[in-house]
Design a protein around this motif. Structure first.
Motif, mmCIF file in Angstrom:
data_model
loop_
_atom_site.group_PDB
_atom_site.id
_atom_site.type_symbol
_atom_site.label_atom_id
_atom_site.label_comp_id
_atom_site.label_asym_id
_atom_site.label_seq_id
_atom_site.Cartn_x
_atom_site.Cartn_y
_atom_site.Cartn_z
ATOM 1 N N LYS A 1 0.808 -1.226 0.000
ATOM 2 C CA LYS A 1 0.000 0.000 0.000
ATOM 3 C C LYS A 1 0.840 1.275 0.000
ATOM 4 C CE LYS A 1 -3.281 -2.445 2.926
ATOM 5 N NZ LYS A 1 -4.010 -2.416 4.214
ATOM 6 N N VAL A 2 2.151 1.135 0.096
ATOM 7 C CA VAL A 2 3.041 2.294 0.084
ATOM 8 C C VAL A 2 3.927 2.200 -1.149
ATOM 9 C CG1 VAL A 2 4.852 3.559 1.307
ATOM 10 C CG2 VAL A 2 3.022 2.449 2.599
ATOM 11 N N PHE A 3 3.970 3.276 -1.937
ATOM 12 C CA PHE A 3 4.690 3.275 -3.204
ATOM 13 C C PHE A 3 5.587 4.508 -3.301
ATOM 14 C CE2 PHE A 3 0.561 1.312 -3.695
ATOM 15 C CZ PHE A 3 0.823 0.116 -4.350
ATOM 16 N N ALA A 4 6.717 4.341 -3.973
ATOM 17 C CA ALA A 4 7.554 5.494 -4.307
ATOM 18 C C ALA A 4 6.995 6.116 -5.578
ATOM 19 C CB ALA A 4 8.997 5.055 -4.518
ATOM 20 N N THR A 5 6.662 7.403 -5.514
ATOM 21 C CA THR A 5 6.100 8.061 -6.699
ATOM 22 C C THR A 5 7.181 8.710 -7.561
ATOM 23 O OG1 THR A 5 5.564 9.907 -5.219
ATOM 24 C CG2 THR A 5 3.789 8.418 -5.816
ATOM 25 N N ASP A 6 8.270 9.121 -6.944
ATOM 26 C CA ASP A 6 9.452 9.555 -7.683
ATOM 27 C C ASP A 6 10.632 9.500 -6.725
ATOM 28 O OD1 ASP A 6 9.263 11.830 -6.095
ATOM 29 O OD2 ASP A 6 9.185 13.253 -7.744
ATOM 30 N N GLU A 7 11.698 10.164 -7.054
ATOM 31 C CA GLU A 7 12.935 10.061 -6.273
ATOM 32 C C GLU A 7 12.791 10.592 -4.855
ATOM 33 O OE1 GLU A 7 17.660 11.421 -6.673
ATOM 34 O OE2 GLU A 7 16.194 11.956 -8.222
ATOM 35 N N TYR A 8 11.878 11.553 -4.637
ATOM 36 C CA TYR A 8 11.793 12.196 -3.324
ATOM 37 C C TYR A 8 10.392 12.186 -2.726
ATOM 38 C CZ TYR A 8 16.538 13.955 -3.969
ATOM 39 O OH TYR A 8 17.905 14.047 -4.152
ATOM 40 N N GLU B 1 -4.406 2.079 -9.382
ATOM 41 C CA GLU B 1 -4.426 2.676 -10.721
ATOM 42 C C GLU B 1 -4.105 4.169 -10.651
ATOM 43 O OE1 GLU B 1 -7.266 2.588 -14.697
ATOM 44 O OE2 GLU B 1 -8.178 2.338 -12.709
ATOM 45 N N LEU B 2 -4.647 4.838 -9.646
ATOM 46 C CA LEU B 2 -4.386 6.266 -9.486
ATOM 47 C C LEU B 2 -2.909 6.517 -9.191
ATOM 48 C CD1 LEU B 2 -5.947 9.036 -9.289
ATOM 49 C CD2 LEU B 2 -5.839 8.733 -6.815
ATOM 50 N N VAL B 3 -2.310 5.674 -8.359
ATOM 51 C CA VAL B 3 -0.892 5.820 -8.030
ATOM 52 C C VAL B 3 -0.030 5.631 -9.270
ATOM 53 C CG1 VAL B 3 1.032 4.736 -6.808
ATOM 54 C CG2 VAL B 3 -1.085 5.220 -5.592
ATOM 55 N N ARG B 4 -0.342 4.626 -10.070
ATOM 56 C CA ARG B 4 0.442 4.382 -11.288
ATOM 57 C C ARG B 4 0.342 5.555 -12.253
ATOM 58 N NH1 ARG B 4 -1.432 -1.959 -12.044
ATOM 59 N NH2 ARG B 4 0.018 -2.841 -10.500
ATOM 60 N N LEU B 5 -0.852 6.112 -12.368
ATOM 61 C CA LEU B 5 -1.029 7.276 -13.232
ATOM 62 C C LEU B 5 -0.254 8.470 -12.676
ATOM 63 C CD1 LEU B 5 -2.387 8.609 -15.655
ATOM 64 C CD2 LEU B 5 -4.387 9.047 -14.212
ATOM 65 N N PHE B 6 -0.246 8.614 -11.361
ATOM 66 C CA PHE B 6 0.491 9.706 -10.720
ATOM 67 C C PHE B 6 1.994 9.545 -10.952
ATOM 68 C CE2 PHE B 6 1.965 11.667 -6.528
ATOM 69 C CZ PHE B 6 1.892 12.965 -7.005
ATOM 70 N N GLN B 7 2.493 8.320 -10.891
ATOM 71 C CA GLN B 7 3.902 8.066 -11.166
ATOM 72 C C GLN B 7 4.261 8.480 -12.591
ATOM 73 O OE1 GLN B 7 3.767 3.887 -10.176
ATOM 74 N NE2 GLN B 7 4.834 4.172 -8.233
ATOM 75 N N VAL B 8 3.406 8.116 -13.543
ATOM 76 C CA VAL B 8 3.644 8.499 -14.939
ATOM 77 C C VAL B 8 3.558 10.015 -15.086
ATOM 78 C CG1 VAL B 8 2.799 8.299 -17.310
ATOM 79 C CG2 VAL B 8 2.814 6.294 -15.821
ATOM 80 N N GLU B 9 2.614 10.618 -14.379
ATOM 81 C CA GLU B 9 2.451 12.074 -14.434
ATOM 82 C C GLU B 9 3.738 12.792 -14.029
ATOM 83 O OE1 GLU B 9 -0.055 15.752 -14.437
ATOM 84 O OE2 GLU B 9 -0.080 13.825 -15.457
ATOM 85 N N LEU B 10 4.348 12.347 -12.932
ATOM 86 C CA LEU B 10 5.576 12.990 -12.445
ATOM 87 C C LEU B 10 6.753 12.728 -13.382
ATOM 88 C CD1 LEU B 10 5.336 12.361 -8.587
ATOM 89 C CD2 LEU B 10 4.493 14.290 -9.932
#
Length: 275
Positions: free
Chosen positions: A84-91, A105-114
């Motif tokens: 349930k905890v994911f790294a969205t980018d480096e920081y 799905e929202l988290v994956r889209l947010f990762q791509v967004e960043l």
């Protein structure tokens, strides 16, 4: 969306100047690929797995986020080792609570967004920019939330400009609120927050923060059936992430296990509360 047949050229939509938001591009070109682009039939109800509980707390050099591993579906345990905890980018890190499928799905889209923003702009988005971008994505899911499929994440990251860890919480309408010192979301958040209030120390180390996060999840699992405590038999431990000036990373299981063992040993003679 596939490459055009005209000599293998990209479709014209890819060549039109626009914002650095991948979500905006997707909304214009293929809105059905967005979580908010799909809706349930009127009156429909889905008994989908839900994830809880997430805690986050700052310490002198950064921020720690941790989540239990249980997903529930009504009175059933749908999954015992869900991440349930994911790294969205480096920081930055994000923890999910609410409808599990939509949240992931929202988290994956947010990762791509960043990642898309970084490629277009040539720089990382500011921490506040990330928090506000996630808020707009949650707001886009309001229609699904009104049908019972809510997503309420917890976002945390290291502010490279301010040199400190920061925590942001949300509501289902996309409201974004900065929290100070610590916060928790999910069905066990009430119990976890009580533990955080008693155990959190602003001048503590990263190891202290990890111990506090695991203690808070342990307390939440003690009183909330939807929150899974450390599973000693299956060796399933909470997911614990850290963000500091060195970036985001996860604490390996072989480092979490001694923390769990120490907590269990300390409570052996004083488990707390009525049986």
């Amino acid at each position: 969306m596939t490459a055009g047949t005209d000599g293998g050229r990209l479709p014209a939509a890819y060549l039109v100047p626009g914002s650095s938001s991948f979500t905006d591009f997707l909304a214009a070109q293929a809105p059905l690929l967005l979580p908010s682009g799909r809706s349930l039939p009127s009156g429909a109800a889905i008994d989908a797995p839900h994830g809880t509980t997430i805690v986050a707390l700052t310490y002198a050099g950064g921020v720690v986020m941790a989540g239990d591993r249980r997903a529930t579906m009504g009175n059933l345990i749908a999954n015992r080792d869900m991440e349930k905890v994911f790294a969205t980018d480096e920081y930055s890190l994000v923890g999910i609570a609410g409808t599990a499928g939509l949240a992931v799905e929202l988290v994956r889209l947010f990762q791509v967004e960043l990642e898309h923003y970084e490629k277009i702009e040539g720089a990382l988005m500011s921490l506040e920019g990330k928090a506000n971008r996630l808020a707009s994505m949650i707001r886009g899911n309001l229609g699904m939330a009104m049908q019972g499929l809510a997503v309420v994440p917890l976002f945390a990251g290291f502010d490279t400009d301010g040199g400190a860890g920061r925590i942001f919480s949300y509501d289902v309408t996309g409201g974004c609120y900065e929290e100070h010192d610590h916060h928790s979301v999910g069905s066990g958040s009430l119990f976890a927050r009580g533990a955080l209030k008693k155990l959190h120390r602003r001048g503590g180390t990263g190891d202290d923060a990890v111990r506090t996060a695991v203690e808070a999840l342990y307390d939440a699992a003690d009183d909330d059936s939807a929150t899974g405590g450390p599973d000693v038999g299956r060796r399933i431990w909470p997911t614990v992430g850290i963000v500091d000036e060195s970036g985001s990373r996860f604490v390996p299981d072989d480092e979490i296990a001694p923390v769990v063992d120490a907590i269990i040993a300390a409570r052996a003679d004083n488990p707390g509360g009525a049986r």
